[in-house]
Motif scaffolding. Structure first.
Motif, PDB file in Angstrom:
ATOM      1  N   UNK A 229      -1.201  12.193  -1.014  1.00 37.77           N
ATOM      2  CA  UNK A 229      -0.718  12.794   0.231  1.00 37.77           C
ATOM      3  C   UNK A 229      -0.838  11.809   1.396  1.00 37.77           C
ATOM      4  N   UNK A 230       0.131  11.851   2.303  1.00 41.24           N
ATOM      5  CA  UNK A 230       0.116  10.975   3.486  1.00 41.24           C
ATOM      6  C   UNK A 230      -0.059   9.515   3.085  1.00 41.24           C
ATOM      7  N   UNK A 231       0.721   9.083   2.111  1.00 36.40           N
ATOM      8  CA  UNK A 231       0.571   7.744   1.542  1.00 36.40           C
ATOM      9  C   UNK A 231       0.709   6.651   2.598  1.00 36.40           C
TER      10      UNK A 231
ATOM     11  N   UNK B 262      -9.329  -1.201  -2.612  1.00 36.48           N
ATOM     12  CA  UNK B 262      -9.352   0.108  -1.950  1.00 36.48           C
ATOM     13  C   UNK B 262      -8.144   0.942  -2.356  1.00 36.48           C
ATOM     14  N   UNK B 263      -7.014   0.300  -2.591  1.00 36.47           N
ATOM     15  CA  UNK B 263      -5.825   1.026  -3.049  1.00 36.47           C
ATOM     16  C   UNK B 263      -6.054   1.630  -4.432  1.00 36.47           C
ATOM     17  N   UNK B 264      -6.719   0.871  -5.307  1.00 32.25           N
ATOM     18  CA  UNK B 264      -7.035   1.390  -6.645  1.00 32.25           C
ATOM     19  C   UNK B 264      -7.876   2.660  -6.530  1.00 32.25           C
ATOM     20  N   UNK B 265      -8.852   2.639  -5.657  1.00 26.01           N
ATOM     21  CA  UNK B 265      -9.704   3.821  -5.485  1.00 26.01           C
ATOM     22  C   UNK B 265      -8.890   5.000  -4.955  1.00 26.01           C
ATOM     23  N   UNK B 266      -8.042   4.728  -3.982  1.00 26.51           N
ATOM     24  CA  UNK B 266      -7.253   5.840  -3.413  1.00 26.51           C
ATOM     25  C   UNK B 266      -6.255   6.376  -4.432  1.00 26.51           C
ATOM     26  N   UNK B 267      -5.708   5.499  -5.271  1.00 17.60           N
ATOM     27  CA  UNK B 267      -4.812   5.951  -6.341  1.00 17.60           C
ATOM     28  C   UNK B 267      -5.531   6.899  -7.283  1.00 17.60           C
ATOM     29  N   UNK B 268      -6.841   6.708  -7.432  1.00 10.63           N
ATOM     30  CA  UNK B 268      -7.649   7.594  -8.285  1.00 10.63           C
ATOM     31  C   UNK B 268      -8.054   8.856  -7.529  1.00 10.63           C
ATOM     32  N   UNK B 269      -7.536   9.038  -6.344  1.00  7.81           N
ATOM     33  CA  UNK B 269      -7.775  10.206  -5.481  1.00  7.81           C
ATOM     34  C   UNK B 269      -9.196  10.250  -4.914  1.00  7.81           C
ATOM     35  N   UNK B 270      -9.888   9.112  -4.928  1.00  7.46           N
ATOM     36  CA  UNK B 270     -11.141   9.052  -4.183  1.00  7.46           C
ATOM     37  C   UNK B 270     -10.799   9.227  -2.708  1.00  7.46           C
ATOM     38  N   UNK B 271     -11.462  10.134  -1.997  1.00  6.17           N
ATOM     39  CA  UNK B 271     -11.104  10.387  -0.595  1.00  6.17           C
ATOM     40  C   UNK B 271     -11.205   9.129   0.255  1.00  6.17           C
ATOM     41  N   UNK B 272     -10.329   9.038   1.208  1.00  8.88           N
ATOM     42  CA  UNK B 272     -10.313   7.896   2.125  1.00  8.88           C
ATOM     43  C   UNK B 272     -11.685   7.678   2.760  1.00  8.88           C
ATOM     44  N   UNK B 273     -12.342   8.777   3.156  1.00 14.38           N
ATOM     45  CA  UNK B 273     -13.629   8.665   3.854  1.00 14.38           C
ATOM     46  C   UNK B 273     -14.722   8.121   2.942  1.00 14.38           C
ATOM     47  N   UNK B 274     -14.635   8.403   1.639  1.00 11.83           N
ATOM     48  CA  UNK B 274     -15.624   7.846   0.715  1.00 11.83           C
ATOM     49  C   UNK B 274     -15.374   6.357   0.470  1.00 11.83           C
TER      50      UNK B 274
ATOM     51  N   UNK C 140       0.816  -1.207   0.000  1.00 10.24           N
ATOM     52  CA  UNK C 140       0.000   0.000   0.000  1.00 10.24           C
ATOM     53  C   UNK C 140       0.851   1.259   0.000  1.00 10.24           C
ATOM     54  N   UNK C 141       1.870   1.285   0.841  1.00 10.17           N
ATOM     55  CA  UNK C 141       2.744   2.457   0.905  1.00 10.17           C
ATOM     56  C   UNK C 141       3.433   2.701  -0.431  1.00 10.17           C
ATOM     57  N   UNK C 142       3.897   1.630  -1.058  1.00  9.96           N
ATOM     58  CA  UNK C 142       4.599   1.757  -2.344  1.00  9.96           C
ATOM     59  C   UNK C 142       3.669   2.294  -3.423  1.00  9.96           C
ATOM     60  N   UNK C 143       2.471   1.718  -3.504  1.00 14.18           N
ATOM     61  CA  UNK C 143       1.551   2.116  -4.560  1.00 14.18           C
ATOM     62  C   UNK C 143       1.028   3.535  -4.370  1.00 14.18           C
TER      63      UNK C 143
END
Length: 276
Positions: A20-22, A60-72, A10-13
């Motif tokens: 931000x704050x990977x 979930x990592x794929x979504x966060x990579x797309x900048x979908x907010x963590x809370x969403x 997760x940290x690497x991706x």
């Protein structure tokens, strides 16, 4: 895959995706997918996670990579010590808005009725009802999708609150002791400069304050006196550079004892005034 391997992945991706704050986000997603606490991880970093947990984590990592907010992604955000459900149809509750809740709560007394305009997730409405169980609250929003989120939060918190679909005061027929609002206040031209998490994934109508960012403050200041009882309070969250302008709008409409309240960072955050 072990917990250690999952977090490292997760940290690497997320770092490669310039999130931000990977490291922290990778941990939060791992914690959400596995239910593992930090102390458990430190004790058993080589514990194997299940196939389903790994699949959920990768998704979930794929979504966060797309900048979908963590809370969403997780569907959760804490606000005023309460857990709120959120999705793409509402603004994610922010700590800055807690100042608005705290200032409004100082004025509310048992038996009072208050109106929350642009209620969104219902975080202001429901937090005030939690803090002040002797008051009655009504939430208003133009978006039916946002009201569904507020309804879900009302149910999960066991609160009693009226929810109305309305363009500000259009469907409001009674008067209140307090009106509170965190309306859209970002200048339209500035929305494209916001971070991707906000610009691409939070609802545009909840951000757009029109050309100068003051559109909704003008409307609220003009109409609020008709819906506020004598001595009633109007409490508005503002952008950090809008204090003087919004305070003047309230004074022009005859509000008394208008003041600007700063947040913990020393920035203007709330304007309040009282109906004569």
């Amino acid at each position: 895959m072990t917990l250690r391997e999952a977090w490292n992945l997760g940290k690497k991706r997320l770092t490669a995706a310039e999130v931000p704050d990977a490291d922290l986000d990778a941990w939060y997603l791992l914690e959400w997918c596995t239910g593992v606490s930090r102390s458990h991880y430190l004790a058993y970093p080589d514990e194997i996670i299940s196939h389903d947990q790994e699949e959920q984590y990768r998704a979930s990592l794929v979504k966060r990579e797309r900048r979908i907010p963590l809370q969403q992604i997780t569907g959760e955000q804490e606000f005023m010590g309460l857990s709120f459900y959120v999705n793409e149809h509402v603004l994610i509750p922010r700590q800055d808005t807690e100042i608005l809740v705290e200032e409004t709560a100082k004025f509310l007394r048992d038996g009072m009725q208050f109106l929350d305009l642009c209620t969104g997730s219902g975080c202001i409405l429901l937090s005030l009802l939690h803090l002040k169980p002797g008051v009655e609250g009504t939430g208003v929003d133009l978006s039916p999708e946002a009201l569904k989120v507020a309804e879900k939060n009302r149910e999960r918190l066991g609160a009693k609150a009226a929810l109305i679909q309305s363009d500000l005061f259009d469907k409001i027929e009674s008067a209140f002791d307090v009106i509170v609002s965190n309306p859209p206040y970002i200048k339209r031209a500035e929305i494209e400069t916001l971070m991707d998490e906000v610009r691409l994934h939070e609802p545009y109508m909840a951000l757009d304050g029109h050309e100068d960012g003051l559109y909704f403050y003008r409307k609220i200041a003009e109409e609020a006196p008709k819906y506020l009882r004598a001595g009633g309070g109007l409490f508005l969250e503002i952008g950090c550079d809008q204090g003087a302008c919004v305070a003047e709008l309230l004074r022009q409409q005859g509000f008394a004892d208008v003041k600007v309240v700063k947040d913990l960072a020393g920035l203007d955050r709330v304007v309040e005034g009282f109906n004569r």
